[in-house]
Design a protein around this motif. Structure first.
Motif, PDB file in Angstrom:
ATOM      1  N   LYS A  76       0.820  -1.216   0.000  1.00 24.09           N
ATOM      2  CA  LYS A  76       0.000   0.000   0.000  1.00 24.09           C
ATOM      3  C   LYS A  76       0.852   1.263   0.000  1.00 24.09           C
ATOM      4  O   LYS A  76       0.319   2.365  -0.092  1.00 24.09           O
ATOM      5  N   ASN A  77       2.160   1.101   0.119  1.00 28.08           N
ATOM      6  CA  ASN A  77       3.070   2.258   0.202  1.00 28.08           C
ATOM      7  C   ASN A  77       2.700   3.177   1.368  1.00 28.08           C
ATOM      8  O   ASN A  77       2.590   4.411   1.208  1.00 28.08           O
ATOM      9  N   THR A  78       2.484   2.576   2.512  1.00 25.94           N
ATOM     10  CA  THR A  78       2.175   3.369   3.700  1.00 25.94           C
ATOM     11  C   THR A  78       3.122   3.010   4.835  1.00 25.94           C
ATOM     12  O   THR A  78       3.646   1.904   4.905  1.00 25.94           O
ATOM     13  N   VAL A  79       3.319   3.967   5.720  1.00 24.81           N
ATOM     14  CA  VAL A  79       4.055   3.732   6.955  1.00 24.81           C
ATOM     15  C   VAL A  79       3.194   4.259   8.098  1.00 24.81           C
ATOM     16  O   VAL A  79       2.588   5.337   7.982  1.00 24.81           O
ATOM     17  N   SER A  80       3.104   3.483   9.166  1.00 23.92           N
ATOM     18  CA  SER A  80       2.221   3.835  10.265  1.00 23.92           C
ATOM     19  C   SER A  80       3.000   3.940  11.565  1.00 23.92           C
ATOM     20  O   SER A  80       3.958   3.202  11.792  1.00 23.92           O
ATOM     21  N   LEU A  81       2.546   4.843  12.396  1.00 22.06           N
ATOM     22  CA  LEU A  81       3.122   5.025  13.729  1.00 22.06           C
ATOM     23  C   LEU A  81       2.019   4.784  14.738  1.00 22.06           C
ATOM     24  O   LEU A  81       1.058   5.551  14.812  1.00 22.06           O
ATOM     25  N   GLN A  82       2.145   3.705  15.482  1.00 22.44           N
ATOM     26  CA  GLN A  82       1.203   3.392  16.557  1.00 22.44           C
ATOM     27  C   GLN A  82       1.741   3.990  17.846  1.00 22.44           C
ATOM     28  O   GLN A  82       2.838   3.622  18.284  1.00 22.44           O
ATOM     29  N   MET A  83       0.983   4.892  18.426  1.00 22.41           N
ATOM     30  CA  MET A  83       1.422   5.602  19.620  1.00 22.41           C
ATOM     31  C   MET A  83       0.541   5.196  20.795  1.00 22.41           C
ATOM     32  O   MET A  83      -0.669   5.439  20.778  1.00 22.41           O
ATOM     33  N   ASN A  84       1.147   4.553  21.777  1.00 23.59           N
ATOM     34  CA  ASN A  84       0.432   4.111  22.971  1.00 23.59           C
ATOM     35  C   ASN A  84       0.943   4.846  24.193  1.00 23.59           C
ATOM     36  O   ASN A  84       2.023   5.446  24.171  1.00 23.59           O
ATOM     37  N   SER A  85       0.172   4.784  25.251  1.00 25.56           N
ATOM     38  CA  SER A  85       0.548   5.428  26.528  1.00 25.56           C
ATOM     39  C   SER A  85       0.984   6.865  26.303  1.00 25.56           C
ATOM     40  O   SER A  85       2.023   7.305  26.791  1.00 25.56           O
ATOM     41  N   LEU A  86       0.178   7.591  25.565  1.00 22.06           N
ATOM     42  CA  LEU A  86       0.546   8.958  25.205  1.00 22.06           C
ATOM     43  C   LEU A  86       0.600   9.863  26.423  1.00 22.06           C
ATOM     44  O   LEU A  86      -0.179   9.705  27.380  1.00 22.06           O
ATOM     45  N   LYS A  87       1.520  10.825  26.358  1.00 23.35           N
ATOM     46  CA  LYS A  87       1.737  11.773  27.440  1.00 23.35           C
ATOM     47  C   LYS A  87       1.514  13.190  26.899  1.00 23.35           C
ATOM     48  O   LYS A  87       1.673  13.421  25.694  1.00 23.35           O
ATOM     49  N   PRO A  88       1.211  14.132  27.770  1.00 24.71           N
ATOM     50  CA  PRO A  88       1.060  15.516  27.298  1.00 24.71           C
ATOM     51  C   PRO A  88       2.284  16.025  26.542  1.00 24.71           C
ATOM     52  O   PRO A  88       2.151  16.803  25.587  1.00 24.71           O
ATOM     53  N   GLU A  89       3.466  15.563  26.928  1.00 20.67           N
ATOM     54  CA  GLU A  89       4.688  16.006  26.240  1.00 20.67           C
ATOM     55  C   GLU A  89       4.840  15.425  24.837  1.00 20.67           C
ATOM     56  O   GLU A  89       5.755  15.801  24.108  1.00 20.67           O
ATOM     57  N   ASP A  90       3.955  14.522  24.445  1.00 24.31           N
ATOM     58  CA  ASP A  90       3.939  14.035  23.065  1.00 24.31           C
ATOM     59  C   ASP A  90       3.174  14.990  22.139  1.00 24.31           C
ATOM     60  O   ASP A  90       3.163  14.787  20.917  1.00 24.31           O
ATOM     61  N   THR A  91       2.542  15.989  22.712  1.00 24.68           N
ATOM     62  CA  THR A  91       1.799  16.954  21.912  1.00 24.68           C
ATOM     63  C   THR A  91       2.736  17.681  20.947  1.00 24.68           C
ATOM     64  O   THR A  91       3.751  18.239  21.356  1.00 24.68           O
ATOM     65  N   ALA A  92       2.399  17.628  19.670  1.00 20.36           N
ATOM     66  CA  ALA A  92       3.251  18.222  18.633  1.00 20.36           C
ATOM     67  C   ALA A  92       2.574  18.062  17.283  1.00 20.36           C
ATOM     68  O   ALA A  92       1.582  17.333  17.154  1.00 20.36           O
ATOM     69  N   VAL A  93       3.144  18.725  16.297  1.00 16.82           N
ATOM     70  CA  VAL A  93       2.807  18.418  14.913  1.00 16.82           C
ATOM     71  C   VAL A  93       3.746  17.303  14.471  1.00 16.82           C
ATOM     72  O   VAL A  93       4.967  17.417  14.623  1.00 16.82           O
ATOM     73  N   TYR A  94       3.174  16.244  13.946  1.00 18.53           N
ATOM     74  CA  TYR A  94       3.950  15.083  13.518  1.00 18.53           C
ATOM     75  C   TYR A  94       4.074  15.105  11.998  1.00 18.53           C
ATOM     76  O   TYR A  94       3.069  15.227  11.283  1.00 18.53           O
ATOM     77  N   TYR A  95       5.311  14.963  11.533  1.00 17.12           N
ATOM     78  CA  TYR A  95       5.617  15.025  10.112  1.00 17.12           C
ATOM     79  C   TYR A  95       6.143  13.686   9.620  1.00 17.12           C
ATOM     80  O   TYR A  95       7.042  13.104  10.243  1.00 17.12           O
ATOM     81  N   CYS A  96       5.632  13.258   8.501  1.00 14.38           N
ATOM     82  CA  CYS A  96       6.189  12.102   7.807  1.00 14.38           C
ATOM     83  C   CYS A  96       7.386  12.572   6.985  1.00 14.38           C
ATOM     84  O   CYS A  96       7.363  13.681   6.415  1.00 14.38           O
ATOM     85  N   ALA A  97       8.422  11.744   6.910  1.00 13.42           N
ATOM     86  CA  ALA A  97       9.630  12.099   6.173  1.00 13.42           C
ATOM     87  C   ALA A  97      10.163  10.882   5.430  1.00 13.42           C
ATOM     88  O   ALA A  97       9.935   9.745   5.849  1.00 13.42           O
ATOM     89  N   ALA A  98      10.893  11.161   4.351  1.00 11.09           N
ATOM     90  CA  ALA A  98      11.486  10.076   3.573  1.00 11.09           C
ATOM     91  C   ALA A  98      12.817  10.530   3.003  1.00 11.09           C
ATOM     92  O   ALA A  98      12.943  11.660   2.511  1.00 11.09           O
ATOM     93  N   ASP A  99      13.814   9.673   3.107  1.00 11.78           N
ATOM     94  CA  ASP A  99      15.112   9.910   2.483  1.00 11.78           C
ATOM     95  C   ASP A  99      15.971   8.675   2.732  1.00 11.78           C
ATOM     96  O   ASP A  99      15.542   7.737   3.406  1.00 11.78           O
ATOM     97  N   LEU A 100      17.186   8.718   2.223  1.00  9.46           N
ATOM     98  CA  LEU A 100      18.086   7.585   2.413  1.00  9.46           C
ATOM     99  C   LEU A 100      18.511   7.449   3.872  1.00  9.46           C
ATOM    100  O   LEU A 100      18.819   6.358   4.335  1.00  9.46           O
ATOM    101  N   ASP A 101      18.532   8.556   4.583  1.00 11.23           N
ATOM    102  CA  ASP A 101      18.982   8.556   5.976  1.00 11.23           C
ATOM    103  C   ASP A 101      18.102   9.507   6.776  1.00 11.23           C
ATOM    104  O   ASP A 101      18.079  10.703   6.501  1.00 11.23           O
ATOM    105  N   LEU A 102      17.387   8.972   7.744  1.00 11.22           N
ATOM    106  CA  LEU A 102      16.555   9.809   8.615  1.00 11.22           C
ATOM    107  C   LEU A 102      17.101   9.891  10.027  1.00 11.22           C
ATOM    108  O   LEU A 102      16.568  10.627  10.845  1.00 11.22           O
ATOM    109  N   VAL A 103      18.160   9.141  10.290  1.00 13.09           N
ATOM    110  CA  VAL A 103      18.591   8.957  11.673  1.00 13.09           C
ATOM    111  C   VAL A 103      19.784   9.832  12.036  1.00 13.09           C
ATOM    112  O   VAL A 103      19.869  10.329  13.163  1.00 13.09           O
ATOM    113  N   THR A 104      20.695  10.036  11.107  1.00  8.39           N
ATOM    114  CA  THR A 104      21.909  10.802  11.417  1.00  8.39           C
ATOM    115  C   THR A 104      21.541  12.245  11.725  1.00  8.39           C
ATOM    116  O   THR A 104      20.953  12.938  10.901  1.00  8.39           O
TER     117      THR A 104
END
Length: 122
Positions: A76-104
């Protein structure tokens, strides 16, 4: 042209769960990583999680690794983020990103979605 479209944000109480989905199109992602970043009001954008399109290796920020999971659906060409035990500090705008390197840290990331708001109330 790569397009990333997020869905699934919203308002949830602390301790609750949300699932974000990113629909990716415009190229084959074989050697890419797809993932999620977030930006809270007044703060810098930060890495949350990523998954290698080929092989499925996952990466998580320390702040979420025991609560969030990331998965991809190659058909389906999808990526999902399952977020459990959410905290107030998780409040944010969440952005999907794609590239060869997302971690560095500091690596320039070419492709971004428009973002989806996640609000966790206490």
């Amino acid at each position: 042209q790569v397009q990333l479209v997020e869905s699934g944000g919203g308002l949830v109480q602390a301790g609750g769960s949300l699932r974000l989905t990113c629909a990716a199109s415009g190229r084959t992602f074989g050697s890419y990583a797809l993932g999620w970043f977030r930006q809270a009001l007044g703060k810098e954008r930060e890495f949350v999680a990523a998954v290698r399109w080929s092989g499925g290796t996952t990466y998580f920020a320390d702040s979420v690794k025991d609560r969030f999971t990331i998965s991809r659906d190659n058909a389906k060409n999808t990526v999902s983020l399952q977020m459990n035990s959410l905290k107030p500090e998780d409040t944010a705008v969440y952005y999907c990103a794609a590239d060869l390197d997302l971690v560095t840290p500091g690596h320039y990331i070419r492709y971004w979605g428009q973002g989806t708001q996640v609000t966790v109330s206490s």
